[in-house]
Design a protein around this motif. Structure first.
Motif, mmCIF file in Angstrom:
data_model
loop_
_atom_site.group_PDB
_atom_site.id
_atom_site.type_symbol
_atom_site.label_atom_id
_atom_site.label_comp_id
_atom_site.label_asym_id
_atom_site.label_seq_id
_atom_site.Cartn_x
_atom_site.Cartn_y
_atom_site.Cartn_z
ATOM 1 N N ALA A 1 0.849 -1.205 0.000
ATOM 2 C CA ALA A 1 0.000 0.000 0.000
ATOM 3 C C ALA A 1 0.880 1.249 0.000
ATOM 4 O O ALA A 1 0.638 2.199 -0.752
ATOM 5 N N ARG A 2 1.920 1.242 0.827
ATOM 6 C CA ARG A 2 2.836 2.390 0.873
ATOM 7 C C ARG A 2 3.565 2.558 -0.453
ATOM 8 O O ARG A 2 3.791 3.683 -0.913
ATOM 9 N N GLN A 3 3.943 1.442 -1.091
ATOM 10 C CA GLN A 3 4.615 1.505 -2.391
ATOM 11 C C GLN A 3 3.726 2.177 -3.427
ATOM 12 O O GLN A 3 4.164 3.073 -4.155
ATOM 13 N N VAL A 4 2.467 1.747 -3.502
ATOM 14 C CA VAL A 4 1.546 2.312 -4.491
ATOM 15 C C VAL A 4 1.343 3.803 -4.256
ATOM 16 O O VAL A 4 1.430 4.608 -5.188
ATOM 17 N N LEU A 5 1.099 4.188 -3.011
ATOM 18 C CA LEU A 5 0.893 5.614 -2.736
ATOM 19 C C LEU A 5 2.169 6.409 -2.981
ATOM 20 O O LEU A 5 2.109 7.550 -3.459
ATOM 21 N N GLY A 6 3.319 5.812 -2.717
ATOM 22 C CA GLY A 6 4.596 6.462 -3.027
ATOM 23 C C GLY A 6 4.771 6.674 -4.526
ATOM 24 O O GLY A 6 5.282 7.720 -4.960
ATOM 25 N N GLU A 7 4.345 5.700 -5.325
ATOM 26 C CA GLU A 7 4.399 5.838 -6.785
ATOM 27 C C GLU A 7 3.521 7.000 -7.246
ATOM 28 O O GLU A 7 3.936 7.808 -8.090
ATOM 29 N N PHE A 8 2.309 7.078 -6.694
ATOM 30 C CA PHE A 8 1.401 8.167 -7.076
ATOM 31 C C PHE A 8 1.964 9.514 -6.649
ATOM 32 O O PHE A 8 1.856 10.494 -7.381
ATOM 33 N N ASP A 9 2.572 9.562 -5.466
ATOM 34 C CA ASP A 9 3.167 10.812 -5.004
ATOM 35 C C ASP A 9 4.301 11.236 -5.944
ATOM 36 O O ASP A 9 4.347 12.375 -6.383
ATOM 37 N N ALA A 10 5.191 10.314 -6.261
ATOM 38 C CA ALA A 10 6.337 10.646 -7.106
ATOM 39 C C ALA A 10 5.906 11.021 -8.528
ATOM 40 O O ALA A 10 6.365 12.028 -9.068
ATOM 41 N N ASP A 11 5.005 10.227 -9.114
ATOM 42 C CA ASP A 11 4.668 10.395 -10.524
ATOM 43 C C ASP A 11 3.627 11.480 -10.791
ATOM 44 O O ASP A 11 3.685 12.154 -11.824
ATOM 45 N N LEU A 12 2.673 11.644 -9.893
ATOM 46 C CA LEU A 12 1.561 12.552 -10.154
ATOM 47 C C LEU A 12 1.547 13.779 -9.255
ATOM 48 O O LEU A 12 1.098 14.842 -9.658
ATOM 49 N N LEU A 13 2.014 13.615 -8.046
ATOM 50 C CA LEU A 13 1.974 14.741 -7.107
ATOM 51 C C LEU A 13 3.333 15.411 -6.970
ATOM 52 O O LEU A 13 3.495 16.344 -6.178
ATOM 53 N N GLY B 1 6.054 14.642 -5.574
ATOM 54 C CA GLY B 1 6.681 14.614 -4.254
ATOM 55 C C GLY B 1 6.072 15.554 -3.243
ATOM 56 O O GLY B 1 6.640 15.767 -2.179
ATOM 57 N N THR B 2 4.902 16.099 -3.528
ATOM 58 C CA THR B 2 4.279 17.044 -2.594
ATOM 59 C C THR B 2 3.378 16.347 -1.579
ATOM 60 O O THR B 2 2.852 16.982 -0.671
ATOM 61 N N GLY B 3 3.192 15.050 -1.725
ATOM 62 C CA GLY B 3 2.247 14.329 -0.881
ATOM 63 C C GLY B 3 2.843 13.787 0.405
ATOM 64 O O GLY B 3 4.055 13.722 0.581
ATOM 65 N N THR B 4 1.945 13.386 1.281
ATOM 66 C CA THR B 4 2.302 12.766 2.547
ATOM 67 C C THR B 4 1.487 11.490 2.691
ATOM 68 O O THR B 4 0.255 11.516 2.598
ATOM 69 N N VAL B 5 2.186 10.379 2.922
ATOM 70 C CA VAL B 5 1.521 9.100 3.141
ATOM 71 C C VAL B 5 1.350 8.896 4.640
ATOM 72 O O VAL B 5 2.296 9.074 5.408
ATOM 73 N N THR B 6 0.140 8.535 5.040
ATOM 74 C CA THR B 6 -0.134 8.199 6.434
ATOM 75 C C THR B 6 -0.773 6.817 6.479
ATOM 76 O O THR B 6 -1.366 6.362 5.490
ATOM 77 N N ALA B 7 -0.650 6.168 7.614
ATOM 78 C CA ALA B 7 -1.258 4.855 7.814
ATOM 79 C C ALA B 7 -1.771 4.762 9.248
ATOM 80 O O ALA B 7 -1.102 5.217 10.176
ATOM 81 N N THR B 8 -2.949 4.195 9.399
ATOM 82 C CA THR B 8 -3.539 4.074 10.732
ATOM 83 C C THR B 8 -3.064 2.844 11.476
ATOM 84 O O THR B 8 -3.150 2.795 12.701
ATOM 85 N N GLY B 9 -2.622 1.839 10.746
ATOM 86 C CA GLY B 9 -2.420 0.542 11.371
ATOM 87 C C GLY B 9 -3.780 -0.087 11.637
ATOM 88 O O GLY B 9 -4.825 0.496 11.350
ATOM 89 N N LEU B 10 -3.775 -1.273 12.182
ATOM 90 C CA LEU B 10 -5.007 -1.990 12.478
ATOM 91 C C LEU B 10 -5.749 -1.291 13.602
ATOM 92 O O LEU B 10 -5.149 -0.905 14.610
ATOM 93 N N ARG B 11 -7.058 -1.114 13.424
ATOM 94 C CA ARG B 11 -7.852 -0.465 14.472
ATOM 95 C C ARG B 11 -9.271 -1.029 14.463
ATOM 96 O O ARG B 11 -9.753 -1.531 13.451
ATOM 97 N N ARG B 12 -9.924 -0.908 15.592
ATOM 98 C CA ARG B 12 -11.320 -1.327 15.747
ATOM 99 C C ARG B 12 -12.215 -0.204 15.239
ATOM 100 O O ARG B 12 -11.980 0.961 15.532
ATOM 101 N N THR B 13 -13.245 -0.541 14.456
ATOM 102 C CA THR B 13 -14.167 0.452 13.908
ATOM 103 C C THR B 13 -15.375 0.611 14.829
ATOM 104 O O THR B 13 -15.633 -0.261 15.668
ATOM 105 N N PRO B 14 -16.115 1.699 14.680
ATOM 106 C CA PRO B 14 -17.285 1.911 15.539
ATOM 107 C C PRO B 14 -18.313 0.779 15.487
ATOM 108 O O PRO B 14 -19.000 0.521 16.469
ATOM 109 N N ASP B 15 -18.405 0.075 14.345
ATOM 110 C CA ASP B 15 -19.375 -1.020 14.242
ATOM 111 C C ASP B 15 -18.858 -2.326 14.854
ATOM 112 O O ASP B 15 -19.536 -3.346 14.802
#
Length: 168
Positions: A49-61, A63-77
């Motif tokens: 997932a980080r690789q794909v978003l890094g590709e989009f940042d490099a190629d389309l944005l 290098g102006t983008g920032t990748v964030t990740a939540t890690g595993l988390r419990r949802t409200p449902d």
């Protein structure tokens, strides 16, 4: 033509449909076992997932983008999810969602799925690093569809490579 093994996307669908048929996710039948598999899948998917978003940042944005990740988390449902997002200044200024890759296992779901901020659901049945790597085309398709839809929410100027002429 007969095949002994299906290619990545087809194999993932076959695993998905077998789970539906058998009432399992991988080898797990209980919710607890399925959640353990999902937690392991999130860890396997993270570098891709980080690789794909890094590709989009490099190629389309550009290098102006920032990748964030939540890690595993419990949802409200009561389910589980993990979100990887790529945000950039023009997107934030436009007040629209970032490019998003989300793995989720809703409380009422039989097994996990993938989705974007603006696009639907894909089955998620990856239990090994090789299977997670085979999700790269799907992750790229989700990110591409998300960016396409975000452009339609505002306009092409949210994509720096388009404004800076790199698209030619």
């Amino acid at each position: 033509m007969s095949r002994t093994t299906a290619p990545g996307p087809t194999a993932a669908l076959l695993r998905h449909f077998a789970d539906l048929r058998d009432g399992t996710h991988g080898d797990a039948a209980s919710r607890q076992g399925k959640e353990r598999h999902f937690a392991a899948t999130v860890a396997l998917l993270d570098p891709y997932a980080r690789q794909v978003l890094g590709e989009f940042d490099a190629d389309l944005l550009l290098g102006t983008g920032t990748v964030t990740a939540t890690g595993l988390r419990r949802t409200p449902d009561g389910g589980l999810d993990a979100v990887w997002a790529l945000s950039w200044p023009d997107q934030r200024a436009a007040g629209i969602a970032p490019i998003t890759l989300r793995a989720f296992y809703g409380a009422g779901f039989h097994h996990p799925h993938l989705q974007g901020a603006t696009v639907g659901e894909w089955p998620l049945n990856a239990f090994t690093d090789e299977q997670a790597a085979q999700e790269l085309p799907t992750l790229r398709a989700i990110a591409a569809a998300d960016l396409h839809n975000l452009v339609f929410q505002r306009d092409f100027r949210i994509v720096p490579a388009t404004v800076d002429g790199a698209s030619r």
